[in-house]
Design an enzyme around this catalytic site. Structure first.
Site, PDB file in Angstrom:
ATOM      1  N   GLY A  42      12.702  27.797  61.154  1.00 30.09           N
ATOM      2  CA  GLY A  42      12.184  27.699  59.787  1.00 30.09           C
ATOM      3  C   GLY A  42      12.661  26.437  59.080  1.00 30.09           C
ATOM      4  O   GLY A  42      11.885  25.759  58.407  1.00 30.09           O
ATOM      5  N   CYS A  43      13.932  26.116  59.253  1.00 25.53           N
ATOM      6  CA  CYS A  43      14.488  24.936  58.587  1.00 25.53           C
ATOM      7  C   CYS A  43      13.916  23.649  59.174  1.00 25.53           C
ATOM      8  O   CYS A  43      13.711  22.671  58.454  1.00 25.53           O
ATOM      9  CB  CYS A  43      16.010  24.950  58.674  1.00 25.53           C
TER      10      CYS A  43
END
Length: 155
Positions: A46-47
């Site tokens: 996600g990051c």
């Protein structure tokens, strides 16, 4: 739970090390508009998606007058590796003590797979040239967040 910031609040000051160990202060950007975003951990799916979205839209943000700063609890060495692997073109700052995360309301209780845990709350802020919060967004999604941010930029 730390207090959350709202539009009109003074952005909490900070000086953190970037991925090369150099100090970067929010005050370095006084007179400019800045996107400050907090994310849980470098090199996670996600990051990575979120950071690459910022990278890919940096010129659009720049044309709108915004610089970008990403902040996580990761150490500078991990941030350097992440920046190199993903060809990130904006500063990533290290907050291992989580003091800045807490001051901005981006660290505290959150839901993770149905459980309440302590951790980084994925958050994004627009800081105006005067150092005041223009927009505060908490619990943002990694995917699609930058596109949403671009649609909501102040004129």
């Amino acid at each position: 739970m730390s207090d959350r910031l709202s539009p009109g609040d003074q952005a909490p000051a900070f000086t953190l090390s970037d991925s090369e160990g150099k100090p970067v202060s929010l005050s370095d950007f006084l007179g400019k508009s800045v996107v400050v975003y907090f994310y849980p951990a470098a090199s996670t799916p996600g990051c990575t998606k979120q950071a690459c979205d910022f990278r890919d839209n940096l010129s659009v943000l720049g044309e709108s007058g915004f610089e970008v700063l990403g902040i996580s609890p990761d150490k500078p060495e991990k941030l350097a590796k992440f920046a190199a692997e993903e060809e990130l073109n904006f500063p990533l700052l290290s907050d291992p003590s989580r003091e800045v995360l807490t001051a901005w309301g981006a660290f505290g209780e959150k839901q993770n797979y149905g459980r309440t845990v302590q951790g980084v709350i994925r958050s994004t802020f627009l800081v105006g040239p005067d150092g005041k919060i223009v927009k505060a967004m908490y619990n943002v999604r990694a995917t699609g967040h930058v596109a949403k941010l671009l649609r909501e930029l102040p004129a």
